[in-house]
Structures are given as structure tokens and as C-alpha cells.
Design an enzyme around this catalytic site. Structure first.
Site, PDB file in Angstrom:
ATOM      1  N   SER A 267       0.803  -1.086  -0.178  1.00 52.22           N
ATOM      2  CA  SER A 267      -0.148   0.074   0.073  1.00 52.22           C
ATOM      3  C   SER A 267       0.790   1.117  -0.010  1.00 52.22           C
ATOM      4  O   SER A 267       0.432   2.228   0.165  1.00 52.22           O
ATOM      5  CB  SER A 267      -0.900   0.080   1.261  1.00 52.22           C
ATOM      6  OG  SER A 267      -0.160  -0.162   2.345  1.00 52.22           O
TER       7      SER A 267
ATOM      8  N   ASN B 108      -2.118  -2.989  13.172  1.00 46.71           N
ATOM      9  CA  ASN B 108      -3.381  -3.005  13.203  1.00 46.71           C
ATOM     10  C   ASN B 108      -4.052  -1.770  13.811  1.00 46.71           C
ATOM     11  O   ASN B 108      -4.855  -1.075  13.378  1.00 46.71           O
ATOM     12  CB  ASN B 108      -4.110  -4.325  13.738  1.00 46.71           C
ATOM     13  CG  ASN B 108      -3.998  -5.405  12.914  1.00 46.71           C
ATOM     14  OD1 ASN B 108      -3.415  -5.250  11.828  1.00 46.71           O
ATOM     15  ND2 ASN B 108      -4.453  -6.490  13.253  1.00 46.71           N
TER      16      ASN B 108
ATOM     17  N   THR C 220     -40.219  25.641  -9.526  1.00 44.11           N
ATOM     18  CA  THR C 220     -40.567  24.236  -9.237  1.00 44.11           C
ATOM     19  C   THR C 220     -40.879  23.557 -10.479  1.00 44.11           C
ATOM     20  O   THR C 220     -41.448  23.879 -11.197  1.00 44.11           O
ATOM     21  CB  THR C 220     -42.000  24.332  -8.198  1.00 44.11           C
ATOM     22  OG1 THR C 220     -43.199  24.679  -9.255  1.00 44.11           O
ATOM     23  CG2 THR C 220     -41.871  25.025  -7.045  1.00 44.11           C
ATOM     24  N   HIS C 221     -40.499  22.386 -10.539  1.00 48.36           N
ATOM     25  CA  HIS C 221     -40.599  21.618 -11.634  1.00 48.36           C
ATOM     26  C   HIS C 221     -39.933  22.249 -13.038  1.00 48.36           C
ATOM     27  O   HIS C 221     -40.300  21.818 -13.965  1.00 48.36           O
ATOM     28  CB  HIS C 221     -42.232  21.427 -12.055  1.00 48.36           C
ATOM     29  CG  HIS C 221     -42.960  20.772 -10.873  1.00 48.36           C
ATOM     30  ND1 HIS C 221     -42.974  19.398 -11.039  1.00 48.36           N
ATOM     31  CD2 HIS C 221     -43.642  21.607 -10.043  1.00 48.36           C
ATOM     32  CE1 HIS C 221     -43.908  19.515  -9.613  1.00 48.36           C
ATOM     33  NE2 HIS C 221     -44.151  20.758  -9.348  1.00 48.36           N
TER      34      HIS C 221
ATOM     35  N   SER D   3     -14.216  26.496 -26.954  1.00 42.14           N
ATOM     36  CA  SER D   3     -14.139  25.053 -27.953  1.00 42.14           C
ATOM     37  C   SER D   3     -13.070  25.300 -29.098  1.00 42.14           C
ATOM     38  O   SER D   3     -12.648  26.528 -29.448  1.00 42.14           O
ATOM     39  CB  SER D   3     -15.490  25.054 -28.488  1.00 42.14           C
ATOM     40  OG  SER D   3     -15.644  24.443 -29.715  1.00 42.14           O
TER      41      SER D   3
ATOM     42  N   LYS E 230     -18.043  29.736 -28.277  1.00 41.90           N
ATOM     43  CA  LYS E 230     -18.439  29.056 -26.991  1.00 41.90           C
ATOM     44  C   LYS E 230     -17.779  29.384 -25.885  1.00 41.90           C
ATOM     45  O   LYS E 230     -16.763  29.774 -25.831  1.00 41.90           O
ATOM     46  CB  LYS E 230     -18.323  27.573 -27.437  1.00 41.90           C
ATOM     47  CG  LYS E 230     -19.272  26.990 -28.381  1.00 41.90           C
ATOM     48  CD  LYS E 230     -20.380  25.926 -27.919  1.00 41.90           C
ATOM     49  CE  LYS E 230     -19.642  24.793 -27.276  1.00 41.90           C
ATOM     50  NZ  LYS E 230     -20.634  23.622 -27.095  1.00 41.90           N
TER      51      LYS E 230
ATOM     52  N   ASN F  51     -17.708  27.278 -22.647  1.00 42.87           N
ATOM     53  CA  ASN F  51     -18.100  26.205 -21.734  1.00 42.87           C
ATOM     54  C   ASN F  51     -17.976  26.308 -20.469  1.00 42.87           C
ATOM     55  O   ASN F  51     -16.779  26.696 -19.818  1.00 42.87           O
ATOM     56  CB  ASN F  51     -17.440  24.926 -22.350  1.00 42.87           C
ATOM     57  CG  ASN F  51     -17.834  24.827 -23.691  1.00 42.87           C
ATOM     58  OD1 ASN F  51     -18.933  25.055 -24.266  1.00 42.87           O
ATOM     59  ND2 ASN F  51     -17.005  24.032 -24.254  1.00 42.87           N
TER      60      ASN F  51
ATOM     61  N   GLU G 243     -19.295  21.713 -14.824  1.00 46.49           N
ATOM     62  CA  GLU G 243     -19.659  20.195 -15.125  1.00 46.49           C
ATOM     63  C   GLU G 243     -18.680  19.244 -14.834  1.00 46.49           C
ATOM     64  O   GLU G 243     -19.184  18.137 -14.503  1.00 46.49           O
ATOM     65  CB  GLU G 243     -19.269  20.232 -16.666  1.00 46.49           C
ATOM     66  CG  GLU G 243     -20.342  20.897 -17.619  1.00 46.49           C
ATOM     67  CD  GLU G 243     -19.926  21.103 -19.145  1.00 46.49           C
ATOM     68  OE1 GLU G 243     -20.373  20.346 -19.971  1.00 46.49           O
ATOM     69  OE2 GLU G 243     -18.908  22.085 -19.577  1.00 46.49           O
TER      70      GLU G 243
ATOM     71  N   TYR H 220      -9.369  -7.256  12.245  1.00 46.17           N
ATOM     72  CA  TYR H 220      -8.725  -6.731  11.167  1.00 46.17           C
ATOM     73  C   TYR H 220      -8.872  -7.831   9.915  1.00 46.17           C
ATOM     74  O   TYR H 220      -8.270  -9.168  10.317  1.00 46.17           O
ATOM     75  CB  TYR H 220      -7.470  -6.143  11.546  1.00 46.17           C
ATOM     76  CG  TYR H 220      -6.545  -5.859  10.319  1.00 46.17           C
ATOM     77  CD1 TYR H 220      -6.720  -4.704  10.136  1.00 46.17           C
ATOM     78  CD2 TYR H 220      -5.798  -6.658   9.367  1.00 46.17           C
ATOM     79  CE1 TYR H 220      -5.864  -3.813   8.725  1.00 46.17           C
ATOM     80  CE2 TYR H 220      -5.128  -6.075   8.557  1.00 46.17           C
ATOM     81  CZ  TYR H 220      -5.364  -4.661   8.036  1.00 46.17           C
ATOM     82  OH  TYR H 220      -4.708  -4.246   6.932  1.00 46.17           O
TER      83      TYR H 220
ATOM     84  N   GLN I 121      -7.311  -2.420   4.049  1.00 47.63           N
ATOM     85  CA  GLN I 121      -6.199  -1.613   3.574  1.00 47.63           C
ATOM     86  C   GLN I 121      -6.828  -0.872   2.383  1.00 47.63           C
ATOM     87  O   GLN I 121      -6.250   0.465   2.369  1.00 47.63           O
ATOM     88  CB  GLN I 121      -5.090  -2.485   3.085  1.00 47.63           C
ATOM     89  CG  GLN I 121      -4.124  -1.831   2.259  1.00 47.63           C
ATOM     90  CD  GLN I 121      -2.744  -2.629   2.153  1.00 47.63           C
ATOM     91  OE1 GLN I 121      -2.136  -3.129   2.848  1.00 47.63           O
ATOM     92  NE2 GLN I 121      -2.333  -3.212   0.910  1.00 47.63           N
TER      93      GLN I 121
ATOM     94  N   LYS J 272      -8.295   3.168   2.647  1.00 45.95           N
ATOM     95  CA  LYS J 272      -7.446   4.491   2.003  1.00 45.95           C
ATOM     96  C   LYS J 272      -7.591   4.889   0.752  1.00 45.95           C
ATOM     97  O   LYS J 272      -7.549   6.113   0.471  1.00 45.95           O
ATOM     98  CB  LYS J 272      -5.833   4.250   2.411  1.00 45.95           C
ATOM     99  CG  LYS J 272      -5.660   4.257   3.904  1.00 45.95           C
ATOM    100  CD  LYS J 272      -4.286   3.922   4.663  1.00 45.95           C
ATOM    101  CE  LYS J 272      -4.016   2.276   4.376  1.00 45.95           C
ATOM    102  NZ  LYS J 272      -5.294   1.430   5.256  1.00 45.95           N
TER     103      LYS J 272
END
Ligand code: ARG
Length: 453
Positions: free
Chosen positions: A15, A102, A147-148, A269, A275, A277, A282, A309, A314, A317
């Protein structure tokens, strides 16, 4: 220790590639352990002093970037211990008295996470501050509330921003609660059953800043609830960021045109010159999936593990570090990006179809004694009439209004977007005075937190 193993096996078991970032906490934990062993008479003062000075030297090597990793070392604990042997000789072998990897790794992860959690809370505080600031800077801006994703009622832009302040404030509270469960000392649990030496766990806890000491050694070496809990906090933060991202992306489209995101946080772009972006928003939205994945992976890893353990642990992490490395920069980028927003107040106002005032017309009638359900019916019929006639609600004459209810008086023509907002004068409502009060309250909360840190 794995020299006889194939390269694949070494890589699989090791690790070091990812846990090397625990070096500082590992050494700090070892120093506290070595000191305690001397206080308790388990080691002599000379042995302990030698170990501590050796560990300090190793730490210094890390700090200078001079620590040479040996790929044969399985993990950060072995790497540091191996180096300690070279620095102080055979006495290095005494450091692991009354300790197991451990409880050692559980200690390191808890200490590391405690620091990162505090760092994340301070990143979040920055973001929450910026949300209040941007609302303040545009305190008079009214926008359509949805709303919606259909226009519903006018709201203050600041009110909308403060909604996110609330989400991130809850995230902060969750992190604070999570911290109490992170901040428990597992060291002294040994491999699983405790250790056969007269150790003093409380003094180690005090030295390392732990609030409490774990109460069951078996639980302490196999517990990763605090990792799962932290990952859930991260997943929720990312979900909130993702919702905000979605709005910024929509609002910055030509169709909405409500905002422009600062140059440094958009990209052009390669083929379409017009553009701009919203890539950062995103990516933040996209990375929420990644953090949910970390949470799911951790929960799945824990499911079905027998006590205590198991090497599966391991992997904790991998997910923990990935989430930290994703969430902290995301929050900081948002903190830096939001102040660059240009808010196009006119576009927001122009975008409001005047039927966003239909509820206000209904409320007008309610104030004149009509039950709300009937008032709602009148306003609905008025709205259909206006839209069939191709006229905005507000352009109708009083006579036209009166065809739908005799309760209308000339002041119905005073119903505007601004009166609509001002009328929502309740606790938690969007009336400007309420929003200003919410901002003062937010400032107070932020200042209080800053003072207590
Ligand atoms: N690298 C291990 C981990 O992260 C350390 C603990 C290993 N303990 C053991 N008994 N093999 O979990």
C-alpha cells in the site's frame, strides 16, 4: 519482507503507493508511543530517547524530500521502521512493543482524517462566506423561482444563494459530528485483544490530541465506520455542489442568460469560437459520481467482514484519499469561481413571465375575504383568459379583472414582481428584509465559527 514474492504479488499486497502520505502522522504516533513506553517503564529512558531522535531524523528526511523509498517495503509503517533500523540500529526493534500494525494504521488514518476534516471545514467556510457575499452584492436582484423547472414565483437571487449556504452549513455540522467519532484513540488495542504491557493510553491520547480512548480493542482495529461516515458527508457535499453546478450551467446558457461565469473558469471550444463552456461546473457535477463511488466501495468492502482486522481494510485509504482529493479542490474552486459570476439582473427580470404573479392575484382576493381555493380558481381563469388573448396579466384592465371577481379594486394593478417578493415577509421567506436578516445571521454564524477555530 516480500523479496521472494513475484512483482505482481508485491504490488498487490503493498500500500506504499498510496499510504505514504501518512508518514507525518505515523511518525507522530510512534513518537508518542515511544515516550509513553518509557514513562511506563516498558522501555528505558535511553532507549526511548534514541527512538524519538531517530524518528525525528526520519521525519526531517521526509520534510526535505530526502527519504528514499525502498519498493520492497510493503507499507508506510514498514518503510519508516526499516529506515529507523538504519538510523538507530537494533533498538528500532523495540518501538513495536505493545503495538501492532492493526492499531497503528487505525491511529494513522484517524489522525490524518482529523486534519483533512478540519481543512475541509475551513474550505467549506470559505465557500459559505462567498455565497453570502454574492447575495449581498446583488441584494436587489429578483429572479424567477422554479418548481418543476417551471417559473413559479419571484424570489431574490440572494435568497437562492442562501439556500446553498444552508446546505453547506448542514454539511459543516455533519462534519463536526463525524469528527467526534474520528477523534478516538485506537492505539493500545494491539492486534485485536489488547497488549500485555502496563501502557497508559490516556496520556497518549492527550499527547496526540484525542478526545477519547476506544473502549473495545476488537472494535477499534476493525472499525472503519468513521471512514464511511466521512465519505457520506463528502458525498452529500458533492451532491450539493452538483445541484449548484447544474443551475450555473443552465443559467449560463444562451436560453437563460442569467449569468456569465468568469473567464478563468470556462473554456473555449476548439472549433466553435462563440462558445464559453462551464467546464469546471460540469466537472464538479461529474465528480460527484466519483465520490458516491468511494462511499459505495467503502460500504461494500466492510460488508460481511468478520471481526477483526482483515486485509480488505487496507483498501479504505484508496477511497478515503480519493474522496478527500476530489472534494477539497472542488469546494475551493467553487469558492474562487462564484465571485467571478456576472449576474444579469435585467435578463432575470425580463425572463419572468407575468404569470409568476398569479399566486399574488389569488392572495389579493384572499385578503379581501375569498377562501383560498376559490381565489386560486379565479386567478387560474384570469391567467387562461390573458394567455388566450395573448396579453400579459398585468396589461388587463380593471374591467377585465372584474369580469372574474367583483372583489378586484384598482390596487390589483399594483401587484408587481417587487410587491410579490416583499409580501413573503415570514421567517425563512424571500422578502428583502428577511433575506437581509438571514445574511446578518449567516455572518454571525461564520464569525462565531472562525472565532472557535
Ligand atoms: N497496510 C496495512 C493497512 O493499511 C497495515 C496493517 C497491516 N496489518 C496486518 N496485519 N497485515 O491496512
Amino acid at each position: 519482507m516480500l523479496e521472494s514474492k513475484s512483482r505482481d504479488v508485491q504490488d498487490y499486497v503493498g500500500s506504499l503507493q498510496f499510504d505514504r502520505r501518512l508518514y507525518w502522522h505515523d511518525i507522530a504516533g510512534s513518537i508518542a508511543h515511544a515516550r509513553m513506553l518509557a514513562r511506563q517503564g516498558v522501555l528505558t529512558d535511553d532507549e526511548s530517547a534514541l527512538l524519538v531522535s531517530g524518528l525525528e531524523q526520519v521525519l526531517d528526511e521526509f520534510a526535505r524530500g530526502a527519504f528514499a523509498f525502498d519498493p520492497a517495503d510493503e507499507d508506510i509503517h514498514m518503510a519508516i521502521e526499516a529506515r529507523l533500523f538504519k538510523v538507530v540500529g537494533e533498538v528500532a526493534g523495540k518501538l513495536h512493543t505493545a503495538r501492532s500494525r492493526n492499531d497503528q494504521v487505525a491511529l494513522d488514518v484517524r489522525m490524518y482524517l482529523r486534519d483533512e476534516l478540519d481543512g475541509l471545514r475551513s474550505d467549506l467556510r470559505g465557500l459559505r462566506q462567498v455565497l453570502v457575499d454574492i447575495g449581498e452584492r446583488h441584494i436587489n436582484v429578483v429572479m424567477p423561482g422554479y418548481t418543476h423547472l417551471q417559473q413559479a414565483q419571484p424570489v431574490l437571487f440572494a435568497h437562492h444563494m442562501l439556500a446553498y449556504f444552508e446546505m453547506f452549513s448542514r454539511d459543516d455540522e455533519r462534519l463536526a459530528a463525524c469528527r467526534t467519532r474520528v477523534n478516538v484513540l485506537p492505539l493500545g488495542s494491539g492486534a485485536l485483544a489488547g497488549v500485555p504491557y502496563p501502557i497508559d493510553r490516556t496520556s497518549v491520547a492527550r499527547e496526540l490530541g484525542f478526545e477519547t480512548v476506544s473502549t473495545n480493542s476488537m472494535d477499534a482495529v476493525s472499525d472503519r465506520d468513521f471512514v464511511a461516515e466521512f465519505l457520506f458527508c463528502c458525498a452529500l457535499i458533492m451532491m450539493h455542489v452538483s445541484r449548484l453546478s447544474e443551475e450555473l450551467i443552465l443559467w449560463s446558457s444562451a436560453e437563460f442568460g442569467f449569468i456569465t461565469i468568469g473567464e478563468g473558469f470556462t473554456t473555449g471550444s476548439s472549433i466553435m469560437p462563440q462558445k464559453r463552456n462551464p467546464d469546471l461546473a460540469e466537472l464538479a457535477r461529474g465528480k460527484s459520481g466519483r465520490v458516491y463511488g468511494d462511499l459505495m466501495a467503502m460500504l461494500t468492502t466492510l460488508k460481511g467482514l468478520p471481526l477483526t482486522y482483515n486485509r480488505d481494510l487496507q483498501e479504505d485509504k484508496v477511497y478515503l484519499f480519493d474522496a478527500i482529493d476530489t472534494v477539497r479542490p472542488t469546494v475551493r474552486i467553487y469558492k474562487d469561481m462564484l465571485p467571478t459570476l456576472q449576474v444579469h439582473a435585467d435578463r432575470m427580470r425580463d425572463a419572468m413571465k407575468d404569470y409568476v404573479l398569479a399566486t399574488d392575484v389569488a392572495d389579493y382576493l384572499v385578503r379581501r375575504g375569498l377562501p383560498f381555493r376559490s381565489a386560486h380558481g379565479v386567478a387560474a381563469r384570469l391567467s387562461s383568459y390573458a394567455s388566450a388573448a395573448g396579453k400579459p396579466l398585468r396589461s388587463l384592465s380593471l374591467d377585465e379583472y372584474r369580469k372574474f371577481s367583483p372583489l378586484f379594486e384598482p390596487d390589483v394593478l399594483d401587484v408587481t414582481v417587487d410587491s410579490s417578493v416583499a409580501d413573503r415577509d415570514v421567517q425563512g421567506g424571500t422578502a428583502p428584509e428577511r433575506v437581509r436578516a438571514a445574511m446578518r445571521d449567516a455572518h454571525g454564524r461564520l464569525a462565531g465559527e472562525a472565532a472557535s477555530h
